[in-house]
Every structure is written in C-alpha cells, then in structure tokens.
Design an enzyme around this catalytic site. Structure first.
Site, PDB file in Angstrom:
ATOM      1  N   GLN A   1      -2.766 -16.305  -2.807  1.00  0.00           N
ATOM      2  CA  GLN A   1      -3.414 -15.997  -3.693  1.00  0.00           C
ATOM      3  C   GLN A   1      -4.234 -16.948  -4.667  1.00  0.00           C
ATOM      4  O   GLN A   1      -5.524 -16.454  -5.137  1.00  0.00           O
ATOM      5  CB  GLN A   1      -2.173 -15.966  -4.702  1.00  0.00           C
TER       6      GLN A   1
ATOM      7  N   HIS B   1       0.620  -1.616   0.188  1.00  0.00           N
ATOM      8  CA  HIS B   1       0.506   0.303  -0.129  1.00  0.00           C
ATOM      9  C   HIS B   1       0.369   1.053   0.254  1.00  0.00           C
ATOM     10  O   HIS B   1       1.261   2.316   1.395  1.00  0.00           O
ATOM     11  CB  HIS B   1      -1.022  -0.087   0.794  1.00  0.00           C
ATOM     12  N   ASN B   2       1.295   1.574  -1.395  1.00  0.00           N
ATOM     13  CA  ASN B   2       2.367   1.985  -1.151  1.00  0.00           C
ATOM     14  C   ASN B   2       1.635   3.524  -2.936  1.00  0.00           C
ATOM     15  O   ASN B   2       0.904   2.671  -3.306  1.00  0.00           O
ATOM     16  CB  ASN B   2       3.997   2.226  -1.337  1.00  0.00           C
ATOM     17  N   ALA B   3       2.617   4.475  -2.951  1.00  0.00           N
ATOM     18  CA  ALA B   3       2.975   5.578  -4.011  1.00  0.00           C
ATOM     19  C   ALA B   3       2.266   4.444  -5.638  1.00  0.00           C
ATOM     20  O   ALA B   3       1.786   5.418  -6.521  1.00  0.00           O
ATOM     21  CB  ALA B   3       3.673   6.653  -3.807  1.00  0.00           C
TER      22      ALA B   3
ATOM     23  N   HIS C   1       1.141   1.220  -5.792  1.00  0.00           N
ATOM     24  CA  HIS C   1       0.450   1.123  -5.982  1.00  0.00           C
ATOM     25  C   HIS C   1      -1.106   2.005  -6.460  1.00  0.00           C
ATOM     26  O   HIS C   1      -1.815   1.849  -7.640  1.00  0.00           O
ATOM     27  CB  HIS C   1      -0.168  -0.262  -4.697  1.00  0.00           C
TER      28      HIS C   1
END
Length: 491
Positions: A415, A214-216, A218
């Site tokens: 997954q 959950h970063n920039a 993404h």
C-alpha cells in the site's frame, strides 16, 4: 449429471449450433451478422455470454460462455483451453431451461429481481394503477436504512460495505438505478425500467463474487466515487446527459467479469483472452466487450438510432480502456500537459471525454483516499487477491509476480508503494484540475492513510525484532550459566 464446458473458436463458415443460441449469454458484433453466415442478431440475442467478432481475423468467431450448464446422460470431460485448469471461466448454474422467445412476462422479470421485490411485485404486474410507477419501484427496493443512505450518496464517507449488507448484496443494482433516476436519465433517454433493472442485474451477476476485490461491491464503490466527481463544479456545469450516462455505465462495468488475476498472468499462461486481444489491454478490452454484449442483449438502447448506439459503445470503450494501469503514465502526462498549458475546454467534446477518463481512473484507485476505516478494508481485500494469484503461480511452478508474493511482501509495503507511485501523482494533478473541498479531503485522507500504514509497518518490524532478540537471549544465558561453573572449578 451436469457438466460445465466452454465452446471452442468457431469457423465463420460453420453455423452456430442451436444449443449455443439457446444458452444464456451476450452477443457483441463489430459487423452485421450477414457476414458470418450465421443467424440473425435477434435470434442470437436470446442467449447470454459473449460472441465477439474480431474484424482483423477473418477466420473465426470467438464465443465466451459466461455461465453454461449442459444436462447430459453421458459423462464427458469439459473442453479445456490451454494447459492451466485454474484459468477456466467461472460457470454459474442456470435456474431454468431456455424458453421460446416471447414478450417479457411477470414470471421472467421476477426471476431477475430481489426476493424483497418478488414479494411486492404482484401488484405491479397485475395492472394495479400507481400514480408514480418509478417511485413505486424505488419505494419497494430502497427501504429502511438503505434508502436513508442513498440520500447521502454524494458523501465521500459513504460506506459501501454497509450499503451492500443493507441491500442483501445488491449494492450495485440499487445504487446505479438510484443514480440514473436522480439524474433523470430514465425519462430523458426514455429507458424502459424493466429492461434497465434487468441490465443492472446482469451486470452485477457477471462480477465474480469469489474475487476478494474485483467484484460487484468494488464496482458499486467506483460508481459512487464517480458520482462524487460528476458533482464537482467543473464537471456538473459542463457535462451533457450523455456524458453522465456513459460515465456511470463505465464505472459500473469497468471490471466486468474480472478473472481475479492481472494481465501479465494471462499473458504468461497463454490465456485465450490474451491471444484474443493480442496482449494489449487484455482485461480492459474484455470488460468493455462484455459490457457491450449485455447492452445489446438487454435491448436497453434499442430504441435509439443505430449510429447513436454505436457511438455510445465506442465512447464507453474509451472510458473503460483508460483504466489500464499499464498506461497510467501516458494519461497522467497528457493530463499534466493540459493543466500546464491551461488549454482544457470542457465545451469541447473531446476534452470532456478525456476528463471523464481521468475521473474514472481516479474513481478506480480512490480507495487510499477514503477514510481509514474503509481504505484499510479495501487494502486488505486487494492484497488478498494479489497473494492468491501468487499462490497459484507458486503451485504451478510459474514465476511468482513480486507484488503477489506473500512470502516477501506485506499489506503495508504494497500500500505504501502503491500510494507513493500510483495514487498520489494522479490525485495531485486531479486536485490541480478540481481544487475543491472534496479534493482537499481526499488528499488529507491519502496522507493520513499512508502515515497509518507506515506506523503499522514500523510497529510490526519492531515487534519482529524484539521477538528475534528474545529467541537469542535465553541461549546466551544458558551458555553463560554453563561457563561460570566451569570457571569456578578452574579457579
């Protein structure tokens, strides 16, 4: 020395301290500042973080400091919230002392821009005329291979990891600026380019780079996927300019300031965000309010009528809140019902907004529908973030979330389950709504990726089984070798 601290909840009858107003942050209000007995919004907007007012709680202002460094000659302990030190907001160092309010200067703007742009911006700020100022900025920023990649930004195989490397970690800023320009939103909404650029930089900065997933990057990936969906015939022919602007903004800010842990974790640790939003869509509400705060701080839409701004903020919230995975079945059931009845009418504003919600939901979890090379990287990153949360839970004697337990889970198992129970049902319905080549491509990738994880899991299990047999085999041989001589003596 420098120490980090976080402000407590402030009573309404207590004025906001001056050192708070001078800090770097974002303010969001649901009412006029006169109700607070505090300073005017113009004064408050000089700091960045977030002040949000809860209309149902008439006793307090909530102040979220995104990044505060206070210089002090006296050492003191940072103020703590709750009993879990790993929950503190990630503070980042400010590079300058607060300055008095004044018109935007070349020095202030350069501080926000990339090093590459810093080298070339002097001509722009010294008044040298340019036939196309927007083109000048784009030419300076999107050079070489990154600029070539943007020409194919609508390709589903777009490699956001490569683009992030080519832009020196500024993929979100460059991508969103390019998309706003390609749609003509800058001219149509009369957006100030410096304010827009600053706004995108603030968004990128407020994503936590230490989060594996959950970063920039993404956020940039979700924005690129959202652009692909906005280009689909069903949407491209009916969406308004406001729809496009809000769709891209929601994609860019949908996980703003994500702490790297999920909602149940925040709730069971009594995190202040959980209390603030009453355990309901905690993270999504936080992302939305943070985005609104940055919008107001940047004054990006300050030239629009107040009613229009508030309406856009509310619509932005409706899109971001739709990404709450705990409400997945609610949205999916409504979507399926509309498709079964065939009553979706995209000339209806409410229906268009609902489709934007579904498009953002698809963009948010589309990683399993990407080509294997990209999908595998995202799968490993999100699992790493899950396992990190599980490690924290185990370290502090909390109940370990089953999905986050590295001792009983694997990337493949996570997954396969995620694809089967979350991704596939959503994209099956999206393919019914938009039966295009892109939808077929996504479903094909999803099928191949699921098969790839199953094969990998089977190989891993077979390998583990062989290793276990090999460990038992020498023991058996040794015992036989000892028994046979004894037997020969007995005979």
């Amino acid at each position: 020395m420098e120490v980090c601290y976080q402000l407590p909840v402030l009573p309404l009858d207590r004025p906001v301290p001056k050192h708070v107003l001078s800090r770097r942050g974002a303010i969001s209000f649901s009412s006029s500042s006169s109700l607070f007995g505090g300073p005017a919004p113009r004064q408050l907007s000089k700091r960045r973080g977030a002040i949000s007012y809860d209309s149902e709680d008439q006793t307090a202002l909530y102040i979220r400091m995104l990044d505060v460094r206070v210089r002090s000659q006296v050492e003191f302990e940072p103020e703590r919230r709750g009993s879990h030190p790993y929950l503190y907001v990630d503070f980042r160092t400010l590079h300058s002392r607060p300055e008095a309010a004044r018109p935007v200067s070349a020095r202030n703007v350069r501080r926000l821009l990339s090093f590459q742009r810093y080298l070339h911006s002097s001509r722009f700020f010294h008044g040298i005329p340019a036939s196309n100022p927007l083109g000048y900025i784009l030419d300076d920023d999107y050079t070489g291979q990154a600029k070539l990649m943007l020409q194919k930004v609508g390709n589903w195989n777009f490699d956001i990891f490569l683009f992030d490397r080519l832009t020196n970690g500024n993929s979100l800023v460059n991508l969103t600026f390019h998309l706003f320009n390609s749609y003509g939103l800058i001219e149509l909404f009369q957006l100030d380019m410096v304010k827009l650029r600053r706004f995108f930089v603030m968004i990128q900065e407020d994503y936590r780079c230490q989060n594996p997933y959950h970063n920039a990057v993404h956020a940039a990936d979700v924005t690129q996927a959202m652009y692909c969906y906005l280009q689909e015939p069903n949407l491209a022919e009916t969406l308004t300019s406001c729809d496009l602007l809000l769709g891209l903004l929601a994609a860019a800010t949908h996980d703003l300031d994500h702490p790297g842990v999920n909602q149940p974790f925040l709730i069971k640790t009594d995190h202040y965000l959980a209390a603030l939003y009453k355990n309901s869509s905690v993270l999504e509400n936080h992302h939305w309010k943070s985005a609104v705060g940055l919008l107001r701080e940047s004054d990006l839409l300050s030239h629009l009528p107040a009613e229009d701004r508030l309406n856009m903020e509310e619509r932005l919230g409706s899109l971001i809140l739709a990404t709450d995975i705990s409400r997945q079945n609610d949205y999916l059931s409504e979507f399926r019902t509309h498709l079964d009845k065939g009553d979706l009418c995209l000339t209806n504003g409410g229906h268009r907004n609902f489709i934007l919600q579904m498009a953002l939901k698809c963009a948010d979890i589309c990683n399993p529908c990407r080509p294997w090379k990209l999908s595998k990287q995202w799968s490993e990153k999100v699992t790493e973030e899950f396992f990190h949360q599980g490690d924290i839970e185990r370290k502090h004697n909390l109940e370990v979330t089953p999905l986050c337990d590295r001792q009983s889970n694997s990337v493949a198992n996570i997954q396969i389950g995620f694809m089967a129970y979350v991704v596939e049902p959503l994209f099956v319905e999206w393919s019914r709504f938009s039966d295009t080549r892109l939808s077929q491509t996504m479903m094909n990738h999803l099928s191949l990726n699921k098969q790839g994880w199953k094969e990998g899991r089977d190989k891993q299990e077979a390998s583990a089984s062989r290793a276990s047999e090999e460990q038992r085999t020498p023991t058996t041989k040794d015992s036989n070798s000892k028994v046979l001589p004894q037997g020969s003596k007995g005979s």
